[in-house]
Design an enzyme around this catalytic site. Structure first.
Site, PDB file in Angstrom:
ATOM      1  CG  ASP A 171      -2.546  -0.693  -2.874  1.00 48.05           C
ATOM      2  OD1 ASP A 171      -2.346   0.429  -2.388  1.00 48.05           O
ATOM      3  OD2 ASP A 171      -3.239  -1.555  -2.317  1.00 48.05           O
ATOM      4  CG  ASP A 223      -5.822   0.447  -1.209  1.00 48.39           C
ATOM      5  OD1 ASP A 223      -5.009   1.389  -1.195  1.00 48.39           O
ATOM      6  OD2 ASP A 223      -5.757  -0.505  -0.401  1.00 48.39           O
ATOM      7  CG  ASP A 257      -2.687   3.866  -1.912  1.00 44.76           C
ATOM      8  OD1 ASP A 257      -3.389   3.699  -2.926  1.00 44.76           O
ATOM      9  OD2 ASP A 257      -2.785   3.163  -0.898  1.00 44.76           O
ATOM     10  CB  SER A 266      -0.971  -0.040   1.180  1.00 40.72           C
ATOM     11  OG  SER A 266      -1.910   0.993   1.103  1.00 40.72           O
TER      12      SER A 266
END
Length: 574
Positions: free
Chosen positions: A307, A309, A305, A146
């Site tokens: 990834d 999400d 961010d 993340s």
């Protein structure tokens, strides 16, 4: 086995990965570093397994990933019908070792005759959640850390519903993982054998297109988008992560045409070289977007961010300067927009938020006669509630969010989704622009309607074994807290989620909390204020959340500052 014995096992292993062998040799004379690398095993927290890259059982490397994959494979064989044929979907982000860890997972699955589907190139986390549901796989895994620093990576597990595994299921997987006796000797099949046996399928753009088709369904007011398509100026930064193409494809699909990219941050980069941290929660990550925003006179700046999400948004304030909205503010604004633009809200409509997310969301939901459900921190709990709606045939999901920049609008994904959130944020900006208002003005309209809710967060990073022990001491101090006040406020109730007990201070009575056990303690204070402490499940941090509400912005700021100062001082003195 003590950590020294575990280290010796690794050091004496003849077939140790050459890169890990080199790294292990470099730290061989540093006893403290060796102890931290081997004194424990990486565990699953609120976001799965996450840790620093390097050799050791407490690090992310091909062997700890194989161990996690082995535990998942055994869980699927024992608990999911037809798991071998259904298979596992895999995706990865732009971090170091991410593609390799995805392939290592497939190699372990293949040894169990479990099929895997891997995206050909990096993809956002929500695409993985979608792929699990779209392909009908038995599970999924996302290789990502993340928004953590560059030295981290992680392994997030998803169940067949496309949601992160909730505690009971995660505990089963952990039991299988812990039962793996030697992470260095796990059976694997190599890539060529996987492909020749039909156990590895590479996912192309078909899944992407299916996702984008679903994305059109979250639009609430297409006329506003058409009206503002050329006027609304959008600046976007993917912060060196996975969102560049998905966000641009989504905005184009919905009809937005005036989009400028922060080119220095467009390409994937595991070092995240232009930011201190690739986290849109931290305002420094928006520096370059703000510079471009000023050049373009943009209406809205969006950042994701690594990834994709989490979504951060910056907009102009009353003085024309760009300010980054908090996750609570952005989520509440989008919630209000979604509900205000939904023509027929179902009678069983549900909004889901976490226990550390602003109470302003509840006020907005109440305004539209929508019920609010609360979960523990972690979007997996929101996904779990959505699955219950499906299975029980009761409850219509309208919106879900948490304070840490995670939002979900459409239920075709079961995890927070920055692509969806970016689309809704831009549509919302177009709506308010068409009504002659900025997003900041819209926020103040909500404050005037519902009260001036303000929130804060203080995090302390305490690394290593000593840090872990310090965090435990802090939690014990607040569990044993015997004062009647916290900051300027009187304590009304204390909620200990470890014991699932809510205690009423006035008469010392108590009741059960109908949520799973968690290492969290929350103080509900007078005047709709609160404070909550929680060790992070994925980082060496303890987080303290605060919330206040008054009838003016200035008064809320003052009381929030007093509350934070008192609690943080106590934490530092432990």
């Amino acid at each position: 086995m003590n950590w020294q014995d575990t280290y010796q096992k690794w050091d004496q292993y003849q077939n140790l990965d050459p890169d890990l062998r080199e790294q292990l040799t470099k730290i061989s004379s540093d006893e403290k570093e060796l102890e931290d690398a081997f004194y424990t095993n990486l565990t699953f927290g609120t976001g799965g397994m996450r840790g620093v890259l390097g050799p050791g059982t407490n690090r992310m490397n091909r062997y700890t990933v194989r161990k996690a994959a082995e535990g998942l494979a055994q869980h699927l064989e024992e608990n999911v019908e037809n798991a071998q044929q259904k298979g596992v979907a895999l995706a990865y982000d732009s971090r170091y070792m991410s593609p390799q860890f995805a392939l290592e997972t497939a190699k372990v699955m293949g040894a169990h005759n479990i099929r895997t589907y891997i995206f050909e190139t990096l993809r956002p986390t929500p695409y993985l959640s979608f792929a699990v549901r779209h392909l009908g796989t038995a599970a999924g895994a996302m290789i990502t850390a993340s928004h953590n620093p560059p030295e981290y990576n992680g392994f997030k597990v998803y169940n067949e519903d496309g949601g992160q595994t909730p505690p009971e299921e995660a505990d089963r997987i952990i039991s299988y993982v812990n039962g793996v006796e030697n992470e260095l000797e796990i059976n694997v099949l190599e890539q060529d054998e996987l492909e020749s046996k039909g156990l590895l399928t590479w996912i192309g753009h078909d899944v992407d297109q299916a996702y984008l088709e679903q994305l059109k369904g979250i639009v609430k007011n297409q006329e506003v988008i058409h009206e503002q398509a050329d006027q609304l100026k959008i600046v976007f930064t993917p912060l060196h992560g996975t969102a560049y193409k998905p966000i641009l494809d989504g905005l184009e699909k919905l009809g937005f045409r005036n989009v400028s990219i922060v080119e220095e941050q467009a390409e994937p980069d595991p070092e995240f070289s232009t930011v201190e941290s690739p986290n849109p929660e931290e305002h420094q990550a928006f520096q370059k977007a703000i510079e471009l925003g000023k050049e373009e006179d943009a209406d809205i700046l969006i950042g994701t961010d690594p990834d994709a999400d989490r979504l951060g948004v910056a907009v102009k304030d009353e003085q024309g300067e760009y300010v980054v909205l908090s996750g609570n503010q952005l989520g509440t604004l989008m919630l209000d927009y979604v509900l205000s633009q939904t023509k027929d809200i179902p009678k069983d409509a549900q909004m889901i938020k976490t226990i550390v997310t602003t109470e302003m969301g509840r006020a907005v939901a109440d305004y539209y006669n929508v019920n609010t459900l609360e979960t523990l921190t972690g979007f997996k709990f929101i996904g779990e509630k959505m699955r219950q709606f499906d299975e029980q045939g009761e409850g219509s999901f309208m919106f879900g969010y948490e304070e840490s920049y995670g939002y979900l609008i459409g239920d075709f994904v079961r995890d927070k989704d920055a692509v969806q959130a970016a689309m809704t944020a831009c549509e919302m900006a177009a709506y308010w622009k068409s009504n002659g208002k900025t997003i900041i003005e819209a926020l103040h309209t909500l404050f005037e309607r519902h009260g001036y809710y303000l929130e804060g967060l203080e995090s302390m990073t305490l690394k290593g074994k000593d840090g872990s022990e310090k965090i435990q001491k802090m939690m014990k101090y607040f569990r044993d807290y015997d004062e009647t006040k916290m900051g300027p406020f009187t304590i009304e109730t204390i909620e200990d989620y470890d014991t699932s007990v809510r205690t009423f201070i006035t008469d010392n009575s108590s009741e059960k909390i109908a949520l799973p056990h968690a290492n969290v303690i929350k103080f509900n204070l007078e005047q709709d204020s609160w404070c909550c402490l929680r060790p992070s499940g994925t980082e060496p941090k303890i987080k303290c959340y605060f919330g206040v509400k008054t009838d003016s912005y200035e008064k809320s700021q003052d009381r929030l500052a007093q509350l934070k100062e008192d609690v943080v001082t106590k934490m530092k003195n432990i």
